[in-house]
Design a protein around this motif. Structure first.
Motif, PDB file in Angstrom:
ATOM      1  N   GLU A   1      66.820 -41.996  70.269  1.00 20.63           N
ATOM      2  CA  GLU A   1      67.267 -42.667  69.204  1.00 20.63           C
ATOM      3  C   GLU A   1      66.248 -43.783  68.822  1.00 20.63           C
ATOM      4  N   ALA A   2      65.756 -44.641  69.844  1.00 17.95           N
ATOM      5  CA  ALA A   2      64.751 -45.591  69.708  1.00 17.95           C
ATOM      6  C   ALA A   2      63.628 -44.878  68.713  1.00 17.95           C
ATOM      7  N   ALA A   3      63.027 -43.678  68.912  1.00 14.22           N
ATOM      8  CA  ALA A   3      62.051 -43.130  68.125  1.00 14.22           C
ATOM      9  C   ALA A   3      62.639 -42.819  66.725  1.00 14.22           C
ATOM     10  N   ASP A   4      63.899 -42.320  66.616  1.00 17.90           N
ATOM     11  CA  ASP A   4      64.202 -41.841  65.499  1.00 17.90           C
ATOM     12  C   ASP A   4      64.767 -43.200  64.231  1.00 17.90           C
ATOM     13  N   GLY A   5      64.889 -44.161  65.297  1.00 16.45           N
ATOM     14  CA  GLY A   5      65.614 -45.486  64.200  1.00 16.45           C
ATOM     15  C   GLY A   5      64.459 -46.365  63.978  1.00 16.45           C
ATOM     16  N   ALA A   6      63.152 -45.953  64.472  1.00 20.23           N
ATOM     17  CA  ALA A   6      62.021 -46.834  64.270  1.00 20.23           C
ATOM     18  C   ALA A   6      61.791 -47.055  62.870  1.00 20.23           C
ATOM     19  N   THR A   7      61.232 -48.100  62.215  1.00 19.39           N
ATOM     20  CA  THR A   7      61.046 -48.225  60.910  1.00 19.39           C
ATOM     21  C   THR A   7      59.446 -48.233  60.497  1.00 19.39           C
ATOM     22  N   ASP A   8      58.617 -48.259  61.403  1.00 17.40           N
ATOM     23  CA  ASP A   8      57.291 -48.156  61.259  1.00 17.40           C
ATOM     24  C   ASP A   8      56.607 -46.970  61.742  1.00 17.40           C
ATOM     25  N   PRO A   9      56.016 -46.284  60.785  1.00 19.18           N
ATOM     26  CA  PRO A   9      55.555 -44.895  61.033  1.00 19.18           C
ATOM     27  C   PRO A   9      54.599 -44.603  62.259  1.00 19.18           C
ATOM     28  N   GLU A  10      53.641 -45.768  62.382  1.00 17.19           N
ATOM     29  CA  GLU A  10      52.787 -45.668  63.672  1.00 17.19           C
ATOM     30  C   GLU A  10      53.301 -45.814  65.057  1.00 17.19           C
ATOM     31  N   ILE A  11      54.619 -46.803  64.767  1.00 14.09           N
ATOM     32  CA  ILE A  11      55.225 -46.978  66.088  1.00 14.09           C
ATOM     33  C   ILE A  11      56.348 -45.975  66.512  1.00 14.09           C
TER      34      ILE A  11
ATOM     35  N   ASP B   1      52.216 -55.249  69.390  1.00 13.61           N
ATOM     36  CA  ASP B   1      51.633 -56.591  69.202  1.00 13.61           C
ATOM     37  C   ASP B   1      50.713 -56.623  68.225  1.00 13.61           C
ATOM     38  N   ARG B   2      49.720 -55.600  67.840  1.00 11.86           N
ATOM     39  CA  ARG B   2      48.859 -55.836  66.688  1.00 11.86           C
ATOM     40  C   ARG B   2      49.703 -55.705  65.462  1.00 11.86           C
ATOM     41  N   LYS B   3      50.680 -54.953  65.359  1.00  5.31           N
ATOM     42  CA  LYS B   3      51.490 -54.874  64.045  1.00  5.31           C
ATOM     43  C   LYS B   3      52.137 -56.137  63.782  1.00  5.31           C
ATOM     44  N   ILE B   4      52.661 -56.932  64.589  1.00  3.45           N
ATOM     45  CA  ILE B   4      53.291 -57.985  64.585  1.00  3.45           C
ATOM     46  C   ILE B   4      52.416 -59.098  64.095  1.00  3.45           C
ATOM     47  N   ALA B   5      51.415 -59.015  64.895  1.00  6.77           N
ATOM     48  CA  ALA B   5      50.215 -60.272  64.468  1.00  6.77           C
ATOM     49  C   ALA B   5      49.662 -59.887  62.791  1.00  6.77           C
ATOM     50  N   GLU B   6      49.540 -58.616  62.789  1.00  2.00           N
ATOM     51  CA  GLU B   6      49.130 -58.408  61.251  1.00  2.00           C
ATOM     52  C   GLU B   6      50.291 -58.945  60.233  1.00  2.00           C
TER      53      GLU B   6
ATOM     54  N   VAL C   1      58.135 -62.566  50.317  1.00  3.79           N
ATOM     55  CA  VAL C   1      58.082 -63.085  51.624  1.00  3.79           C
ATOM     56  C   VAL C   1      59.289 -62.940  52.528  1.00  3.79           C
ATOM     57  N   ALA C   2      60.535 -62.736  51.956  1.00  5.03           N
ATOM     58  CA  ALA C   2      61.534 -62.534  52.628  1.00  5.03           C
ATOM     59  C   ALA C   2      61.465 -60.939  52.964  1.00  5.03           C
ATOM     60  N   ALA C   3      60.811 -59.972  52.340  1.00  4.72           N
ATOM     61  CA  ALA C   3      60.664 -58.539  52.736  1.00  4.72           C
ATOM     62  C   ALA C   3      59.783 -58.693  54.179  1.00  4.72           C
ATOM     63  N   ARG C   4      58.708 -59.349  53.945  1.00  5.30           N
ATOM     64  CA  ARG C   4      57.827 -59.412  55.142  1.00  5.30           C
ATOM     65  C   ARG C   4      58.279 -59.930  56.297  1.00  5.30           C
ATOM     66  N   ARG C   5      59.276 -60.899  56.217  1.00  6.08           N
ATOM     67  CA  ARG C   5      60.118 -61.665  57.426  1.00  6.08           C
ATOM     68  C   ARG C   5      60.973 -60.503  57.886  1.00  6.08           C
ATOM     69  N   CYS C   6      61.549 -59.667  57.113  1.00  6.37           N
ATOM     70  CA  CYS C   6      62.232 -58.542  57.520  1.00  6.37           C
ATOM     71  C   CYS C   6      61.753 -57.720  58.452  1.00  6.37           C
ATOM     72  N   GLU C   7      60.421 -57.351  57.841  1.00  2.00           N
ATOM     73  CA  GLU C   7      59.571 -56.494  58.437  1.00  2.00           C
ATOM     74  C   GLU C   7      59.011 -56.807  59.963  1.00  2.00           C
ATOM     75  N   ILE C   8      58.874 -58.479  60.029  1.00  2.00           N
ATOM     76  CA  ILE C   8      58.713 -58.811  61.242  1.00  2.00           C
ATOM     77  C   ILE C   8      59.640 -58.734  62.219  1.00  2.00           C
ATOM     78  N   ASP C   9      60.942 -59.180  61.585  1.00  2.00           N
ATOM     79  CA  ASP C   9      62.105 -58.890  62.876  1.00  2.00           C
ATOM     80  C   ASP C   9      62.245 -57.511  63.122  1.00  2.00           C
ATOM     81  N   GLU C  10      61.775 -56.470  62.232  1.00  2.00           N
ATOM     82  CA  GLU C  10      61.923 -54.978  62.723  1.00  2.00           C
ATOM     83  C   GLU C  10      61.097 -54.808  63.672  1.00  2.00           C
ATOM     84  N   LEU C  11      59.828 -55.404  63.470  1.00  2.00           N
ATOM     85  CA  LEU C  11      58.664 -55.164  64.474  1.00  2.00           C
ATOM     86  C   LEU C  11      58.957 -55.712  65.662  1.00  2.00           C
ATOM     87  N   ASP C  12      59.298 -57.035  65.612  1.00  2.00           N
ATOM     88  CA  ASP C  12      59.862 -57.491  67.008  1.00  2.00           C
ATOM     89  C   ASP C  12      60.929 -56.760  67.673  1.00  2.00           C
ATOM     90  N   GLN C  13      61.676 -56.301  67.065  1.00  2.00           N
ATOM     91  CA  GLN C  13      62.793 -55.576  67.808  1.00  2.00           C
ATOM     92  C   GLN C  13      62.261 -54.231  68.100  1.00  2.00           C
TER      93      GLN C  13
END
Lengths: 419, 419
Positions: free
Chosen positions: A143-153, A283-288, A9-21
């Motif tokens: 930098e925004a592109a290089d630092g992104a942690t979600d491959p699709e984004i 938006d879609r990624k965050i909702a998922e 669950v914590a991993a997921r929350r980190c993921e959501i934080d990253e996606l929000d960011q």
């Protein structure tokens, strides 16, 4: 002590934080794109103003400066918002350094504009000054592109960066050509630079189509009608193939400028589409991710009682399963948690592979940056000088900038030390 | 609106946060190392207990289990502390997923121990179960090394991971050899596995010496006296070169076990040294970054008044410098900020290059993980099955695991779909 599931669950929350960011960063990238576009227009108008000794485009330039100021305000607000969130930003160090680097450029704009208005600066210098500022803004996008942690984004951001970079080369080509036609002649050095700008654009748009996917690639192709491209190529050929001393039709200056502007405005539409796709994707990624986190948490509640009562065993099932009779109450639940963990780990692995692919596409730029850094350190050059030297070498040897950068890097041991 | 300098300060603060986090993660890595060592000992003692039908090492095993429980508690406390900081963790998603994966293994230990105590499980299965758990713990260390954003720290973490992994292969070799000697014979399949374990150790320790630097590399060499190594090699040769059916001196089982244990205990000392170096490095880095952040903030205060009064100009100095008479008050200050930004950007570039080098050293492991993932997806295997298949193929073809993994990845398109 916390359970495995609670870490899931914590991993997921980190993921959501990253996606929000990432959502906020992507929003900012769109805003930067609009400011860059406005600055590109201001650069074009400023050039004509300077070339015409203040006779043309003075009014349009004033209007355009107003537009730039409005968009600059949006970008600065976006920067400030990021900083307010700083503590939750994974790759903050590098992104903030890029922003820190470009802000003094925005600060220095009023003085630059005053000098353009007073005709105190040459066309080439004004162009170079705007180009330097835009380079700084694009570095933030990179930098925004290089630092992104979600491959699709990350993929869409990389497409966006390459598109914006290609558009900037197109803008520089417009300025370069306008100056050549206005001067009534072209020379070998400018012709070389011009060819480099064309090649650089083509590489950027090629990477863009690779990353953006078929829908956007088609939109991009359709946005450039064959007759307009033919006109562009005809004008390019007319200027680039003139012999030294041969004169150019200076009336073509406006034709050239309009032809390029039509193309660049079409690019703007693609860029806006990219920005809105990016927003929708985030938006879609965050909702998922939120939905999955909720499901995990529900299971966590369900587990809470069951596991305590029974003791866990399922982890070693594949090596040494216990006899079915011994299997505790809650064993099935435990297995489903392990399956979920397995799934999550496979998903992260797949994401990580995909991210590496996307980042490789950003590598070309990194090679050039690293070669510059090397020259700066070993030959005590400024960034400008290093870039100029690389570009000059590429021109002289008629090679791609990235190939020259690679050669420089491979010869690192042979460079003199800077001390 | 915030200035460039304030973003420089923000970048530094992010860096300090990252370093703080790395400090905590590094501390945890040390704790995991101690638990892994204790589990390796418990595995060894459990094997002898099982092989001797419960006659030997029962008391020592009880003591060792107590030690394991104490260290397990430390590790779980470390995990929980990380989760409490979750929101500030850049690479939290992957690290937490690894933790989530290994916790059910720790949960399942009591049942495993009960079964060992009741002699309900075979030596091979007990070894495999402990190995699976240790693999899970090492995966957490790997993720910590891979997620580190400071190259020097990442380098030491990578050294640590490879050392721990090498030590685990040495532990598995101890178990493999002990079983062979105790059985009074060796067979071709075990000999193959044994050779693979030796080769895998050597690769790990090679990468370790590359990353750890000369001091630790020397310590490592000195920790292994020539006479002990000679004894180890003599025993290895005795077992691995026996023909099928030929008998082994089962008395050598204890000699072998003691010889390996001596070596593994020496490794423990190196590992503790690595952990304390890591701690010292994190402390130094944090102190340095804090000092620089303070200096930046002091300059920020100094700037606050000056810049407002004058308007910034220095950004375009290298392209179109203003006449000296025009240069505003505060220009010098502004230049020094730009120089600082340039320096920061070069430093980040250098860090980023260095990080890439370190991560490449972790790539070997990633290739194996990716190949496993591919097999799991396309051939519907569990992780265990995929790993076994890779290892088996490596044995059969007498190739390195990583080479087999690379072949699998390059043949991805030819694998059957899992659906």
């Amino acid at each position: 002590m916390k359970s495995g599931l609670s870490f899931l669950v914590a991993a997921r929350r980190c993921e959501i934080d990253e996606l929000d960011q990432l959502g906020r960063t992507s929003e900012l990238v769109g805003t930067i794109g609009r400011l860059v576009h406005a600055l590109q227009r201001e650069r074009g108008l400023s050039n004509v103003l300077l070339a015409s000794q203040g006779k043309r485009f003075a009014a349009q330039r004033s209007v355009q400066i107003g537009e730039c100021l409005r968009l600059e305000n949006d970008v600065r607000t976006g920067f400030d918002r990021l900083q307010a969130e700083a503590r939750r930003l994974g790759s903050g160090t590098r992104l903030f350094s890029r922003i820190a680097w470009v802000l003094p450029g925005l600060d220095a704009l009023p003085v630059l504009r005053r000098r353009v208005g007073a005709l105190e600066i040459g066309v080439a210098d004004a162009t170079a000054a705007f180009a330097k500022l835009i380079t700084g803004l694009l570095a933030v996008v990179f930098e925004a592109a290089d630092g992104a942690t979600d491959p699709e984004i990350s993929r869409l951001l990389a497409a966006m960066f390459n598109f914006m970079q290609g558009k900037e080369f197109a803008g520089q080509e417009r300025a370069c050509g306008a100056a050549a036609f206005a001067a009534g002649q072209d020379d070998g050095s400018r012709q070389q630079q011009w060819l480099q700008l064309i090649a650089a654009q083509e590489r950027c748009f090629h990477v863009f189509t690779e990353f953006a996917g078929p829908v956007l690639a088609t939109l991009w192709r359709d946005s450039q009608p064959a007759e307009e491209l033919a006109e562009l190529e005809r004008l390019r050929r007319a200027a680039i193939t003139t012999a030294p001393g041969e004169s150019l039709d200076s009336e073509l200056s406006t034709v050239w400028f309009d032809c390029c502007s039509l193309r660049i405005d079409a690019m703007k539409a693609i860029e806006e589409r990219l920005a809105s796709d990016l927003r929708a994707l985030c938006d879609r990624k965050i909702a998922e991710a939120r939905a999955e986190a909720d499901a995990n948490e529900a299971l966590l509640d369900q587990m809470a009682g069951a596991q305590e009562a029974s003791g866990a065993t399922a982890f070693f099932d594949d090596i040494a399963p216990q006899p079915p009779t011994v299997k505790a109450y809650g064993h099935q639940l435990e297995r489903s948690v392990l399956d979920m963990l397995q799934e999550q780990s496979q998903r992260l692995q797949a994401m990580s592979d995909e991210l590496e692919t996307v980042r490789a596409g950003l590598n070309e730029r990194k090679l050039v940056e690293r070669a510059k850094g090397l020259l700066m350190a070993h030959k005590r050059m400024t960034e400008e000088e290093a870039h100029k030297m690389l570009r000059q070498t590429a021109m002289n040897q008629n090679r791609r900038l990235v190939d020259v950068a690679e050669s420089v890097l491979s010869m690192a041991d042979f460079l003199p030390s800077g001390n």
